[in-house]
Design an enzyme around this catalytic site. Structure first.
Site, PDB file in Angstrom:
ATOM      1  N   GLU A  24     -16.108  -3.004  -6.356  1.00 33.57           N
ATOM      2  CA  GLU A  24     -15.480  -1.078  -5.973  1.00 33.57           C
ATOM      3  C   GLU A  24     -16.271  -0.158  -6.762  1.00 33.57           C
ATOM      4  O   GLU A  24     -17.228   0.264  -5.904  1.00 33.57           O
ATOM      5  CB  GLU A  24     -13.967  -1.477  -6.451  1.00 33.57           C
ATOM      6  CG  GLU A  24     -12.957  -2.312  -5.493  1.00 33.57           C
ATOM      7  CD  GLU A  24     -11.714  -2.230  -5.685  1.00 33.57           C
ATOM      8  OE1 GLU A  24     -11.796  -1.495  -5.265  1.00 33.57           O
ATOM      9  OE2 GLU A  24     -10.622  -2.763  -6.081  1.00 33.57           O
TER      10      GLU A  24
ATOM     11  N   HIS B 227     -14.020 -27.877 -17.394  1.00 38.85           N
ATOM     12  CA  HIS B 227     -13.671 -28.536 -16.358  1.00 38.85           C
ATOM     13  C   HIS B 227     -13.915 -28.497 -15.195  1.00 38.85           C
ATOM     14  O   HIS B 227     -14.241 -29.396 -14.313  1.00 38.85           O
ATOM     15  CB  HIS B 227     -12.300 -29.000 -16.499  1.00 38.85           C
ATOM     16  CG  HIS B 227     -11.897 -29.261 -17.667  1.00 38.85           C
ATOM     17  ND1 HIS B 227     -11.715 -30.105 -18.620  1.00 38.85           N
ATOM     18  CD2 HIS B 227     -11.327 -27.860 -18.797  1.00 38.85           C
ATOM     19  CE1 HIS B 227     -10.880 -30.336 -19.623  1.00 38.85           C
ATOM     20  NE2 HIS B 227     -10.991 -28.672 -19.638  1.00 38.85           N
TER      21      HIS B 227
ATOM     22  N   LYS C 121      -8.478  -2.123   6.069  1.00 40.45           N
ATOM     23  CA  LYS C 121      -6.948  -0.909   6.055  1.00 40.45           C
ATOM     24  C   LYS C 121      -7.104  -0.858   7.623  1.00 40.45           C
ATOM     25  O   LYS C 121      -5.657  -0.875   7.815  1.00 40.45           O
ATOM     26  CB  LYS C 121      -7.046  -0.545   5.279  1.00 40.45           C
ATOM     27  CG  LYS C 121      -6.722  -1.055   3.584  1.00 40.45           C
ATOM     28  CD  LYS C 121      -6.402   0.034   3.023  1.00 40.45           C
ATOM     29  CE  LYS C 121      -6.447  -0.399   1.417  1.00 40.45           C
ATOM     30  NZ  LYS C 121      -5.906   0.178  -0.066  1.00 40.45           N
TER      31      LYS C 121
HETATM   32  O1  PA5 Z   1      -8.735   0.167  -6.211  1.00 42.52           O
HETATM   33  C1  PA5 Z   1      -9.025   0.349  -4.455  1.00 42.52           C
HETATM   34  O2  PA5 Z   1      -9.310   0.663  -4.200  1.00 42.52           O
HETATM   35  C2  PA5 Z   1      -7.936  -1.452  -4.401  1.00 42.52           C
HETATM   36  O3  PA5 Z   1      -7.725  -2.109  -5.034  1.00 42.52           O
HETATM   37  C3  PA5 Z   1      -6.859  -0.625  -3.990  1.00 42.52           C
HETATM   38  O4  PA5 Z   1      -6.056  -0.773  -5.521  1.00 42.52           O
HETATM   39  C4  PA5 Z   1      -5.838  -1.345  -3.013  1.00 42.52           C
HETATM   40  O5  PA5 Z   1      -6.912  -1.558  -1.531  1.00 42.52           O
HETATM   41  C5  PA5 Z   1      -4.491  -1.107  -3.069  1.00 42.52           C
HETATM   42  O6  PA5 Z   1      -4.395  -0.002  -2.948  1.00 42.52           O
HETATM   43  P1  PA5 Z   1      -3.530   1.089  -3.183  1.00 42.52           P
HETATM   44  O7  PA5 Z   1      -3.571   0.631  -4.664  1.00 42.52           O
HETATM   45  O8  PA5 Z   1      -3.526   2.559  -2.912  1.00 42.52           O
HETATM   46  O9  PA5 Z   1      -1.620  -0.105  -2.608  1.00 42.52           O
END
Ligand code: PA5
Length: 359
Positions: free
Chosen positions: A237, A253, A347
């Protein structure tokens, strides 16, 4: 001079200040402890029989880290659910932490709805959104400060839940460990600050060594598996790159054999081994053996050691070093660590415009 020692680079690629927020983790940990300690909690009808931590992505990893830290103290099981269906065992004696920083993640909203219908005690942890409205009479909402990327709110999401476990006498006293972790993180922040040149800055150095590689992050033991998963997701990310994670001794393993892949594929990967810092000789020996025998085709093998005395400090120090490495790697790639356009697009597409909120 390394590109990372040029202050104008961070100004250009990180306008929303992901690095600044990552360096602020010690403060976030302390503030989260205060938030969780002050939150008004529902009265439990009786001792819970298990804990469920529901969430996705950056909001779920706090559950893995919580289980890694508190799991050895808890007398009841704790599971992390990243799905749209709660396990069938959830009922009136369950405590479900539904954690979504945005409060708008579909899977987590669905799980929170299921928890309410099952009669479970629901603790929603969020900055707001629809999740904040869902707890009802058998639950509560713990609101954490807004304005962050969800994964950058890890300290808030994890440590406020830990405070709840302490208050319900489920995990024993944790305050001293939280404070020790925060102090350890302060030291790391001082050592990895952008003003510290690459030659003396472990996070910058590792980012340089990983440039152009796919990081394969291996936890030396299950104790730090959640940290390895966090590193992998932060490379995805923040650095916008592929990464994998696995854990010893399980990987001995299976994955060790995968290193017999064609050399041109194997050398695309660089191994990063995460060690808690207090491993038994046997654990170090298995890492050394696998490095010597299996990982030889890798572009590099790097070790990162957890810091501090307590289990929480060691876990969170590994997390912080990974967060910073991933951000410095983003800088080297010239990408902004904050936006996650693909996650947002998916999303949006998964939830057609105008569709009713999930049940
Ligand atoms: O870090 C991020 O932006 C994502 O991994 C989000 O955490 C994930 O999409 C879930 O969203 P939220 O944390 O708002 O529930």
């Amino acid at each position: 001079m390394s590109r990372l020692d040029d202050a104008s680079v961070s100004r250009a690629v990180d306008p929303q200040g992901m690095l600044r927020v990552a360096l602020d983790l010690p403060h976030q940990v302390r503030e989260a402890w205060t938030i969780g300690s002050a939150a008004s909690l529902p009265r439990l009808a009786g001792p819970p029989v298990h804990l469920v931590f529901a969430g996705m992505g950056g909001s779920a990893i706090g559950g893995d880290l919580l289980a890694a830290f508190a799991g050895v103290r808890l007398a009841i099981p704790m599971v992390v659910v990243r799905d749209s269906r709660l396990p069938a065992f959830v009922g009136s004696r369950s405590v479900v932490f539904a954690t979504s920083y945005s409060g708008e993640t579909e899977e987590t909203l669905v799980l929170a709805g299921q928890a309410v219908r099952a009669g479970a005690t629901l603790i929603a942890i969020t900055r707001g959104g629809r999740l904040a409205e869902m707890a009802g009479p058998h639950g509560t909402t713990i609101r954490v400060p807004g304005g962050l990327a969800p994964r950058a709110a890890l300290g808030y999401l994890m440590i406020s839940a830990l405070a709840v476990l302490e208050r319900w006498n489920l995990a024993g006293p944790c305050g001293a460990e939280v404070e020790e972790a925060a102090r350890t993180l302060e030291q790391i922040a001082a050592e990895t600050d952008p003003a510290v040149p690459t030659a003396r800055n472990a996070a910058k150095r590792l980012a340089e060594q990983l440039t152009g590689c796919i990081p394969a992050v291996y936890a030396a033991s299950p104790e730090v598996e959640a940290a390895a998963r966090r590193w992998k997701c932060q490379f995805n990310e923040n650095s916008k790159t592929l990464a994998t994670w696995n854990v010893f001794p399980e990987l001995n393993h299976n994955e060790t054999v995968g290193w017999e892949a064609p050399p041109e594929i194997a050398r695309m990967f660089a191994v990063v081994v995460l060690l808690a810092g207090d491993e038994a000789q046997q654990v170090r020996r298995q890492v050394r053996l696998a490095s010597d025998l299996a990982f030889r085709p890798a572009a590099g093998v790097h070790e990162v050691h957890g810091r501090g005395e307590g289990r929480l400090a060691r876990l969170l120090s590994l997390v912080m070093l990974g967060d910073l490495t991933s951000i410095y790697l983003a800088y080297l790639r010239g990408v902004d660590p904050t936006p996650v356009a693909m996650i947002e697009t998916l999303k949006q597409r998964m939830r057609p415009e105008g569709s009713p909120p999930p049940p």
